[in-house]
Scaffold this motif. Structure first.
Motif, PDB file in Angstrom:
ATOM      1  N   CYS A   1      55.192  36.886 -58.107  1.00 46.11           N
ATOM      2  CA  CYS A   1      56.552  36.557 -58.537  1.00 46.11           C
ATOM      3  C   CYS A   1      56.686  36.589 -60.056  1.00 46.11           C
ATOM      4  CB  CYS A   1      56.964  35.192 -57.993  1.00 46.11           C
ATOM      5  SG  CYS A   1      57.091  35.158 -56.193  1.00 46.11           S
TER       6      CYS A   1
ATOM      7  N   ILE B   1      64.068  38.547 -52.323  1.00 48.09           N
ATOM      8  CA  ILE B   1      65.413  38.652 -51.740  1.00 48.09           C
ATOM      9  C   ILE B   1      66.356  37.657 -52.400  1.00 48.09           C
ATOM     10  CG2 ILE B   1      66.762  38.263 -49.637  1.00 48.09           C
ATOM     11  CD1 ILE B   1      64.350  39.369 -48.049  1.00 48.09           C
ATOM     12  N   SER B   2      65.895  36.412 -52.559  1.00 51.31           N
ATOM     13  CA  SER B   2      66.756  35.362 -53.119  1.00 51.31           C
ATOM     14  C   SER B   2      67.097  35.616 -54.584  1.00 51.31           C
ATOM     15  CB  SER B   2      66.091  33.988 -52.969  1.00 51.31           C
ATOM     16  OG  SER B   2      64.927  33.901 -53.770  1.00 51.31           O
ATOM     17  N   ASN B   3      66.262  36.400 -55.274  1.00 48.58           N
ATOM     18  CA  ASN B   3      66.521  36.722 -56.678  1.00 48.58           C
ATOM     19  C   ASN B   3      67.091  38.130 -56.865  1.00 48.58           C
ATOM     20  OD1 ASN B   3      65.387  34.484 -58.680  1.00 48.58           O
ATOM     21  ND2 ASN B   3      64.026  34.542 -56.906  1.00 48.58           N
ATOM     22  N   ASN B   4      67.503  38.742 -55.751  1.00 43.07           N
ATOM     23  CA  ASN B   4      68.167  40.050 -55.768  1.00 43.07           C
ATOM     24  C   ASN B   4      67.329  41.156 -56.412  1.00 43.07           C
ATOM     25  OD1 ASN B   4      70.642  39.003 -54.619  1.00 43.07           O
ATOM     26  ND2 ASN B   4      71.075  38.096 -56.624  1.00 43.07           N
TER      27      ASN B   4
ATOM     28  N   ASN C   1      62.415  30.591 -63.874  1.00 42.72           N
ATOM     29  CA  ASN C   1      62.504  31.372 -62.639  1.00 42.72           C
ATOM     30  C   ASN C   1      62.006  30.602 -61.420  1.00 42.72           C
ATOM     31  OD1 ASN C   1      63.462  34.118 -63.598  1.00 42.72           O
ATOM     32  ND2 ASN C   1      61.680  33.822 -64.925  1.00 42.72           N
ATOM     33  N   ASN C   2      61.765  29.289 -61.619  1.00 38.27           N
ATOM     34  CA  ASN C   2      61.376  28.395 -60.529  1.00 38.27           C
ATOM     35  C   ASN C   2      60.162  28.942 -59.753  1.00 38.27           C
ATOM     36  OD1 ASN C   2      61.668  26.027 -59.008  1.00 38.27           O
ATOM     37  ND2 ASN C   2      62.898  27.072 -57.460  1.00 38.27           N
TER      38      ASN C   2
ATOM     39  N   LYS D   1      58.292  37.968 -50.253  1.00 36.98           N
ATOM     40  CA  LYS D   1      59.464  38.749 -49.833  1.00 36.98           C
ATOM     41  C   LYS D   1      60.734  37.907 -49.957  1.00 36.98           C
ATOM     42  CE  LYS D   1      61.504  41.031 -45.787  1.00 36.98           C
ATOM     43  NZ  LYS D   1      61.308  41.462 -44.378  1.00 36.98           N
ATOM     44  N   GLU D   2      60.688  36.675 -49.471  1.00 36.25           N
ATOM     45  CA  GLU D   2      61.861  35.800 -49.520  1.00 36.25           C
ATOM     46  C   GLU D   2      62.268  35.502 -50.962  1.00 36.25           C
ATOM     47  OE1 GLU D   2      60.688  32.424 -47.258  1.00 36.25           O
ATOM     48  OE2 GLU D   2      60.598  33.539 -45.357  1.00 36.25           O
ATOM     49  N   TYR D   3      61.288  35.310 -51.845  1.00 36.12           N
ATOM     50  CA  TYR D   3      61.596  35.050 -53.256  1.00 36.12           C
ATOM     51  C   TYR D   3      62.317  36.253 -53.871  1.00 36.12           C
ATOM     52  CZ  TYR D   3      61.054  33.915 -58.195  1.00 36.12           C
ATOM     53  OH  TYR D   3      61.307  33.649 -59.523  1.00 36.12           O
TER      54      TYR D   3
ATOM     55  N   TYR E   1      64.602  42.503 -54.382  1.00 35.75           N
ATOM     56  CA  TYR E   1      63.764  43.002 -53.289  1.00 35.75           C
ATOM     57  C   TYR E   1      63.838  44.525 -53.165  1.00 35.75           C
ATOM     58  CZ  TYR E   1      61.711  43.555 -48.650  1.00 35.75           C
ATOM     59  OH  TYR E   1      60.928  43.943 -47.610  1.00 35.75           O
TER      60      TYR E   1
END
Length: 338
Positions: free
Chosen positions: A186, A235-238, A168-169, A231-233, A240
Motif C-alpha cells: 500500500c 479499490i477504496s482509494n480509487n 493514507n491511513n 485489493k480492498e485498499y 485499483y
C-alpha cells in the motif's frame, strides 16, 4: 524533535535484543529516537530494555499486552514524532551507517521511501540480498510500477516519510501473519517516488526458532486475507484499475510462494483446505491471471520444472503429490544428518 524515529517491537527476544540495540545506539546518524514497544514479554527482554533506557535518553519504552508485532508497530508509529520512520525487528541488527545513508538518500532525492539492500544472516555466515535498482536515482512509481512486486515486502530495510503512512491511513493489520506485505504494497502504491541504495545495510536473521518468519498452519490463510486487504485498499482509494496487473502479480508471487511453504509445513489433513482456499482465491479475484503481462514475461524465463510445479498446484492431486515430495526430501535429509 528527532529527524528519524526507529520503531522496535519486542516480544521474548532476550537472546537478541542486546545486539540489536547496540547496532542502533551506535548509529553514525545521532538525531534519532528509538521507540521500543515491549509486547508483553515474559522473559528478561523488558529488563534488558530498561537497562538500555538508563544508558541512552533517546530510548523510549512502551509496555503493552501481547497483541502481536503489527499492533506494536502501529502503537510505535502513533507515538513517533519524527518526519521519517523505520521499523526494525528486534532479532536483527543494522550496519552503523544505515540510518545516515537512508536519510541522506531520502533527503537528496526528495522521495517518500528509501530502500537498501541487506544481508541474510544464517549459521554459516551471511549472504547479500538485492532488492533491485536502479540505484541512487529517483524512481517515479508511475514509471516503474513493477517495484510493487519486485521490492521485498518487509519494512526493516526501508525509511518512510511518516506522513505517507499517516495521511493514507496505512497501518499493519493486527489479526493476520505476514502483515508486512500489506503495509509495503500500500505504501508503494501511494508513494510518489522511491530511491534504492545498492549497499547492504541491514542484517536479517533467517528463521530463528519462534520467529514470525516461520510458517504454521494458519500462514497461507493469513496471506490470502492480506492479499484481499491490499485489493480492498486499492479499490477504496480509487487506484485499483491503475495498479490491477501489479496487484495481480503480487497475489501470484506470494500466493504461490506461501502455498508451497504451507504444504511443506502442514499436516496431511490440512492439504484439502489449503487447496480449496488457494484455488477459490484466484477464481474469485484473478481468474485470468495467465494473461497478465508480468506473468507471461516471467513464465518465459522460469524452468519447465517450475512451470509444471506451479500449474500442478491448481489440480486436485497436485498438492498431495507435492506434499509427499516435500516429506520425502525431509526424510532423506534426516537420514543424511544421522
Amino acid at each position: 524533535m528527532s529527524k528519524v524515529s526507529i520503531i522496535l517491537p519486542a516480544y521474548n527476544v532476550e537472546q537478541f535484543i542486546g545486539e540489536c540495540l547496540i547496532s542502533l545506539v551506535n548509529q553514525t546518524f545521532k538525531d534519532i529516537e528509538i521507540i521500543i514497544v515491549n509486547d508483553g514479554s515474559n522473559d528478561s527482554t523488558l529488563k534488558i530494555i530498561e537497562n538500555w533506557r538508563g544508558k541512552d535518553n533517546r530510548i523510549e519504552v512502551i509496555n503493552t499486552h501481547n497483541y502481536g508485532a503489527g499492533s506494536a508497530r502501529n502503537r510505535g508509529l502513533r507515538f513517533a514524532k519524527s518526519e521519517y520512520v523505520i521499523f526494525i525487528d528486534p532479532d536483527d541488527s543494522c550496519e552503523e551507517t544505515m540510518i545516515e545513508e537512508l536519510y541522506s538518500a531520502i533527503i537528496k532525492h526528495d522521495v517518500d521511501i528509501a530502500i537498501c539492500n541487506y544481508y541474510e544472516v544464517k549459521e554459516k555466515g551471511r549472504i547479500k540480498m538485492v532488492v533491485g535498482g536502479p540505484y541512487n536515482k529517483k524512481i517515479l512509481n508511475k514509471d516503474e510500477k513493477n517495484v510493487l512486486f519486485n521490492v521485498n515486502p518487509t519494512p526493516w530495510n526501508k525509511l518512510f516519510r511518516r506522513k505517507l503512512l499517516i495521511e493514507n491511513n496505512i497501518k499493519f493489520p493486527v489479526d493476520f501473519r505476514r502483515e508486512d506485505l500489506f503495509v509495503i504494497s500500500c505504501s508503494l502504491m501511494m508513494a510518489n517516488s522511491i530511491v534504492c541504495i545498492e549497499k547492504p545495510l541491514y542484517n536479517y536473521r533467517v528463521l530463528r526458532p519462534g520467529s514470525a518468519t516461520q510458517a504454521n498452519a494458519k500462514t497461507l490463510t493469513d496471506v490470502l486475507e492480506i492479499l484481499k486487504l491490499i485489493k480492498e485498499y486499492a479499490i477504496s482509494n480509487n487506484i485499483y484499475n491503475y495498479w490491477f496487473e501489479e496487484i495481480e502479480m503480487i497475489s501470484l508471487k506470494y500466493g504461490i510462494m506461501w502455498y508451497k511453504i504451507s504444504l511443506n509445513n502442514c499436516s496431511f489433513k490440512n492439504i484439502r483446505k489449503y487447496r480449496y482456499d488457494y484455488i477459490n482465491f484466484f477464481r474469485s479475484n484473478f481468474n485470468h491471471f495467465k494473461s497478465n503481462k508480468y506473468y507471461i514475461e516471467q513464465n518465459g524465463s522460469v524452468s519447465v520444472q517450475r512451470k509444471i510445479l506451479d500449474n500442478f498446484l491448481f489440480t486436485k492431486v497436485g498438492p498431495y503429490f507435492i506434499y509427499l515430495i516435500y516429506k520425502l526430501k525431509k526424510e532423506i535429509k534426516r537420514k543424511k544428518d544421522l
